[in-house]
Design a protein around this motif. Structure first.
Motif, PDB file in Angstrom:
ATOM      1  N   THR A 164       0.860  -1.183   0.000  1.00 43.45           N
ATOM      2  CA  THR A 164       0.000   0.000   0.000  1.00 43.45           C
ATOM      3  C   THR A 164       0.903   1.241   0.000  1.00 43.45           C
ATOM      4  OG1 THR A 164      -0.124   0.432   2.387  1.00 43.45           O
ATOM      5  CG2 THR A 164      -1.564  -1.313   1.506  1.00 43.45           C
ATOM      6  N   PRO A 165       0.326   2.430  -0.117  1.00 45.38           N
ATOM      7  CA  PRO A 165       1.154   3.645  -0.052  1.00 45.38           C
ATOM      8  C   PRO A 165       1.909   3.801   1.269  1.00 45.38           C
ATOM      9  CG  PRO A 165      -0.967   4.141  -1.043  1.00 45.38           C
ATOM     10  CD  PRO A 165      -1.058   2.731  -0.536  1.00 45.38           C
ATOM     11  N   LYS A 166       1.491   3.086   2.324  1.00 47.21           N
ATOM     12  CA  LYS A 166       2.168   3.189   3.617  1.00 47.21           C
ATOM     13  C   LYS A 166       3.249   2.126   3.814  1.00 47.21           C
ATOM     14  CE  LYS A 166      -1.721   5.311   6.088  1.00 47.21           C
ATOM     15  NZ  LYS A 166      -2.632   5.209   7.268  1.00 47.21           N
ATOM     16  N   SER A 167       3.404   1.229   2.854  1.00 44.44           N
ATOM     17  CA  SER A 167       4.407   0.172   2.978  1.00 44.44           C
ATOM     18  C   SER A 167       5.809   0.777   2.938  1.00 44.44           C
ATOM     19  CB  SER A 167       4.259  -0.840   1.845  1.00 44.44           C
ATOM     20  OG  SER A 167       2.977  -1.441   1.866  1.00 44.44           O
ATOM     21  N   LYS A 168       6.646   0.360   3.877  1.00 45.65           N
ATOM     22  CA  LYS A 168       8.003   0.912   3.941  1.00 45.65           C
ATOM     23  C   LYS A 168       9.081  -0.158   4.007  1.00 45.65           C
ATOM     24  CE  LYS A 168      10.724   4.484   6.288  1.00 45.65           C
ATOM     25  NZ  LYS A 168      10.719   5.494   7.389  1.00 45.65           N
ATOM     26  N   VAL A 169       8.815  -1.236   4.749  1.00 48.62           N
ATOM     27  CA  VAL A 169       9.847  -2.245   5.014  1.00 48.62           C
ATOM     28  C   VAL A 169       9.304  -3.634   4.716  1.00 48.62           C
ATOM     29  CG1 VAL A 169      11.305  -3.310   6.789  1.00 48.62           C
ATOM     30  CG2 VAL A 169      10.958  -0.829   6.793  1.00 48.62           C
TER      31      VAL A 169
END
Length: 399
Positions: A164-169
């Motif tokens: 999603t747009p909040k995925s980081k790691v």
């Protein structure tokens, strides 16, 4: 103090985190006599003598001081030599941090990277600390269930669907705890393409890298374009039977390591010097005893797979670590019910698969880091348990 209980003052995030499901069954087993434990993932070997001797000699010399926050430079140089054999180069002065076990390295990596609300993608089943540590760091764990049909490997399609747009790691662990699953270079290359496409960072826990029985382990950071977006975690607990020494490390681009060191220096300061001195000996001269231990694990792995086949318990072939993850769903019991009944009725301790996150229900984790004699007896008891349960179910069905 007011008349409120202490519970009122505890951080709600901490209160909401359940205790380790592994430790629950370990504690139950410890209170019973005659239990064969296939539960805790710890080598049954003692740390090789030459490594212990290095510790004793370091104490004899008076090596009892603090070290650099980063750890002994000599040890970091040995670590980078090893990682070089895995196809990735690091500067020992600025790109390696020695930690108190891989557990601390994981905690530091998550706290360094995660801002409140950032999503951490975690293939499951996974090691029990991944989800709680993500939550404690202020992140949002997003689990990606894998399945026995895919040999518990992460696929690029499943990863893509979870982003999603909040995925980081992306948090990886192959060879995997609890399943023993491995991923080859071609499969990891497909994952790396998705990582690059979505500008993700990767924490790659490779503590079981030396315990690979099928093919060859691929260090994720060695893949094209992945070195500077990956934090590699590793240590000495599994391959060198050094669990109680509590020594691990992180290797990454210098900015990442520098930021992790800020937290490390205010919490742990440095890893114990005696463990660091011993780890140097392990890396320099520990290959032969390590390979001997791995050969023993591989024989036990084959013993467990053959044993499950003979008693009719489905299990995919794990290619690494020292765990098997058989399917017990056909018994009509949940993973927790199966593990508890097996412990109480046959005194064999296994870990229910559901404690390892989505995708684990219907399986149990069995560690084969035990003697051949114990494994053989555990299989005999397990077969007796399954036979008795099947007979009981047939009898009930005819009533």
């Amino acid at each position: 103090m007011t008349d409120r209980t202490w519970s009122h003052y505890i951080n709600p995030t901490v209160k909401a985190i359940p205790p380790s499901g592994i430790r629950r069954f370990f504690d139950l087993a410890a209170e019973m006599e005659g239990v064969i434990s296939l539960g805790v993932g710890e080598p049954d070997f003692v740390t090789p003598w030459h490594i212990r001797e290095a510790c004793i000699y370091s104490l004899h010399k008076g090596s009892t001081t603090y070290t650099s926050n980063h750890g002994l430079l000599e040890l970091r140089e040995e670590i980078t030599k090893y990682l070089g054999t895995q196809g990735v180069q690091y500067n020992p002065r600025s790109e390696v941090l020695v930690t108190v076990g891989v557990s601390e390295a994981l905690d530091l990596a998550l706290r360094t990277l995660i801002c409140p609300g950032d999503e951490v993608l975690i293939p499951t089943p996974c090691y029990v600390s991944y989800i709680p540590c993500t939550t404690l760091a202020g992140g949002v764990p997003v689990t990606i269930p894998t399945s026995m049909e895919d040999d518990f490997r992460l696929t690029a399609d499943k990863l893509e669907a979870a982003i999603t747009p909040k995925s980081k790691v992306l948090l990886l662990c192959f060879p995997n705890n609890p399943t023993g699953a491995i991923m080859n270079r071609e499969e990891l290359l497909k994952i790396s393409e998705v990582v690059a496409k979505h500008d993700l960072l990767v924490i790659s826990d490779e503590i079981y890298d030396r315990l690979t029985y099928i093919g060859q382990h691929t260090c994720f950071a060695s893949l094209p374009g992945m070195r500077d977006r990956t934090i590699v975690l590793n240590g000495f607990s599994k391959a060198y039977a050094m669990t109680g020494w509590r020594l691990g490390y992180a290797a990454a681009q210098g900015d990442f390591i520098g930021a992790m060191t800020k937290i490390h220096q205010y919490t742990m300061l440095c890893a114990p010097i005696t463990a660091q001195m011993s780890a140097m000996e392990a890396l320099r001269h520990g290959k032969t005893p390590m390979e001997n231990m791995v050969a023993h694990y591989n024989r036990r792995r084959r013993l467990m797979l053959q044993g499950f086949k003979e008693i009719g318990l489905p299990c995919f072939e794990p290619g690494g670590a020292f765990y098997v993850f058989p399917y017990i769903g056909d018994t009509g019991l949940t993973s927790a019910e199966f593990a508890e009944a097996l412990l109480l009725e046959e005194k064999v301790a296994v870990i229910p698969g559901d404690v390892f996150g989505p995708g684990g229900e219907g399986c149990v984790r069995c560690s084969y880091a035990s003697s051949v004699e114990d494994l053989t007896e555990a299989l005999r008891r397990l077969g007796r348990f399954l036979k008795r349960r099947n007979i009981t179910q047939k009898q009930i069905a005819t009533l």
